[in-house]
Design an enzyme around this catalytic site. Structure first.
Site, PDB file in Angstrom:
ATOM      1  N   CYS A   1      13.845  -1.506  50.626  1.00  0.00           N
ATOM      2  CA  CYS A   1      13.641  -1.690  52.058  1.00  0.00           C
ATOM      3  C   CYS A   1      14.641  -2.677  52.644  1.00  0.00           C
ATOM      4  O   CYS A   1      14.809  -2.765  53.845  1.00  0.00           O
ATOM      5  CB  CYS A   1      12.217  -2.164  52.331  1.00  0.00           C
ATOM      6  SG  CYS A   1      10.976  -0.928  51.893  1.00  0.00           S
TER       7      CYS A   1
ATOM      8  N   ALA B   1       1.841   4.516  47.229  1.00  0.00           N
ATOM      9  CA  ALA B   1       2.940   5.354  47.724  1.00  0.00           C
ATOM     10  C   ALA B   1       3.242   6.444  46.714  1.00  0.00           C
ATOM     11  O   ALA B   1       3.372   6.173  45.517  1.00  0.00           O
ATOM     12  CB  ALA B   1       4.180   4.518  47.988  1.00  0.00           C
ATOM     13  N   GLY B   2       3.397   7.677  47.190  1.00  0.00           N
ATOM     14  CA  GLY B   2       3.610   8.809  46.307  1.00  0.00           C
ATOM     15  C   GLY B   2       4.962   8.850  45.636  1.00  0.00           C
ATOM     16  O   GLY B   2       5.087   9.269  44.483  1.00  0.00           O
ATOM     17  N   HIS B   3       6.016   8.399  46.336  1.00  0.00           N
ATOM     18  CA  HIS B   3       7.362   8.572  45.776  1.00  0.00           C
ATOM     19  C   HIS B   3       7.633   7.655  44.592  1.00  0.00           C
ATOM     20  O   HIS B   3       8.656   7.801  43.923  1.00  0.00           O
ATOM     21  CB  HIS B   3       8.418   8.375  46.859  1.00  0.00           C
ATOM     22  CG  HIS B   3       8.584   6.969  47.331  1.00  0.00           C
ATOM     23  ND1 HIS B   3       9.676   6.202  47.014  1.00  0.00           N
ATOM     24  CD2 HIS B   3       7.796   6.186  48.101  1.00  0.00           C
ATOM     25  CE1 HIS B   3       9.559   5.012  47.573  1.00  0.00           C
ATOM     26  NE2 HIS B   3       8.418   4.980  48.238  1.00  0.00           N
TER      27      HIS B   3
ATOM     28  N   ASN C   1       7.113  -6.336  43.173  1.00  0.00           N
ATOM     29  CA  ASN C   1       8.005  -5.180  43.200  1.00  0.00           C
ATOM     30  C   ASN C   1       9.436  -5.519  42.785  1.00  0.00           C
ATOM     31  O   ASN C   1      10.203  -4.629  42.423  1.00  0.00           O
ATOM     32  CB  ASN C   1       8.025  -4.544  44.589  1.00  0.00           C
ATOM     33  CG  ASN C   1       8.456  -5.513  45.664  1.00  0.00           C
ATOM     34  OD1 ASN C   1       7.715  -6.441  45.998  1.00  0.00           O
ATOM     35  ND2 ASN C   1       9.645  -5.324  46.215  1.00  0.00           N
TER      36      ASN C   1
END
Length: 398
Positions: A333, A205-207, A149
């Protein structure tokens, strides 16, 4: 504003917003037996079928969640608590997302032992070490990122899945960053793995693909042995109790369909923009260095992760933001916490270098004007930030 932080979250798609509003107007709890409840249930299950089709999974294998972090927690905690005794080892590569690292660290309180797998200098999981680790009889489960990521390096997920299947170990793959950019095929990656082994869980994850924040899914194989972490109902195979978010599921399914339809052409477009951005930055700042896989085909198409020697990330981000450019130093995060990137350190870089990185990530709404905006001022930003006037660490300030 020039938004180059799509890896943190990408703008909500208009189509997904309209789908959410349409589905939200359907009154009824999908667990109720009356007509209104059953209408909601039909919409929910249609959404599950649509998402499953995108992911090469069976509808029953799709468990809707609140996002990537919950999905990772359900997978890792659920697999750990359902493991066969006396296995205690959790195989986890260095450089994983904090949702994974922190969950495994918490499981240490239940007796889990973390077995680390190194990354190479480009951020790729050492597959040979991974294979040896999962082959250990003490291994309870394994986890890995499909694509890192932070630095964007793509891993050989198929090889990792085969290794876990051959060792009889359940594997969780974090596909949060990969969805919409790479082929994410649960069934193909699982193949003919034995019951309860190989790829058994994959988080999404949708976002990250233009669905509303707070939507996500965990794909769970029919044969997975997994214990729920939420209790209070038998919804979703008993794996995730609670009233289901019908509107969120509908919006997520549509966003996933759109992302998959666009994926090949969008990957080409973003790859070209990314390459233009990297070339321009390296020309303007010769001391800068691209981290991650230098082969454009070995990294996520919109990812440009660069080291700016001597220029603290927080200083550069401040100056960029003051000029209307949004970027990041790594995972959102960890936003607001001036810590060195653990991913960069996993590449063999020093703590000082890990404090001097910027991640530019392009997405569906990005264009050449965003790239030009960065290139027009990156040289000046670097010069100012490397002067040390803005980037002193808290302990060094008077």
């Amino acid at each position: 504003m020039h938004y180059l932080d799509h890896a943190a979250t990408t703008p909500l798609r208009d189509e997904a917003a309209r789908e959410w509003l349409r589905a939200a107007a359907v009154v009824g709890n999908a667990s109720s037996t009356h007509g209104a409840g059953q209408r909601a249930r039909r919409l929910l299950e249609e959404s599950r079928e649509r998402l499953a089709a995108v992911l090469d999974a069976e509808p029953i294998e799709v468990v809707f969640t609140s996002g990537g972090t919950e999905s990772v927690n359900l997978a890792l905690q659920g697999l750990w608590r359902a493991r066969s005794e006396p296995t205690t080892a959790v195989v986890i590569p260095d450089g994983e997302h904090h949702a994974t690292l922190d969950t495994v660290a918490a499981l240490a309180g239940e007796g889990a032992g973390m077995v680390s797998v190194p990354l190479d200098s480009h951020g790729r999981i050492d597959a040979a070490v991974f294979e040896d680790a999962v082959a250990n009889p003490a291994t309870a489960l394994a986890t890995a990122l499909v694509a890192n990521n932070e630095v964007g390096t793509v891993n050989d997920a198929a090889r990792l899945a085969r290794a876990a299947a051959g060792a009889g170990v359940p594997l969780h793959l974090d596909a949060v960053s990969a969805l919409g950019h790479l082929p994410v095929r649960f069934g193909a990656l699982r193949g003919d793995a034995p019951v309860g082994a190989g790829l058994v869980a994959m988080s999404l994850a949708g976002h990250k693909i233009g669905a509303p924040a707070g939507t996500g899914a965990l794909v769970v194989s029919r044969t997975a042995r997994m214990t729920a972490i939420l209790h209070g109902g038998g919804q979703q195979r008993g794996l995730r109790a609670g009233t289901q978010d019908v509107a969120g599921a509908a919006a997520l399914a549509l966003a996933a369909e759109l992302a998959e339809c666009e994926r090949i052409e969008e990957s080409r477009r973003l790859g070209e923009l990314r390459d233009e951005l990297v070339r321009g930055i390296l020309a303007a700042v010769p001391d800068a260095e691209l981290l991650g896989d230098p082969d454009p085909g070995g990294r996520l198409p919109g990812n440009a992760h660069l080291l700016f020697p001597g220029a603290p990330s927080e200083s550069m981000l401040f100056l960029l933001d003051q000029s209307g450019i949004s970027a990041s130093a790594g995972s959102a995060c960890q936003a607001g916490v001036a810590e060195p990137s653990h991913v960069v350190q996993a590449l063999g870089r020093s703590e000082a270098e890990a404090r001097c990185v910027i991640r530019f990530t392009l997405g569906r709404t990005s264009g050449s004007e965003d790239v030009l905006a960065v290139l027009s001022l990156i040289g000046d930003v670097y010069a100012r930030a490397s002067g040390g006037t803005l980037g002193a660490r808290p302990a060094e300030r008077s």
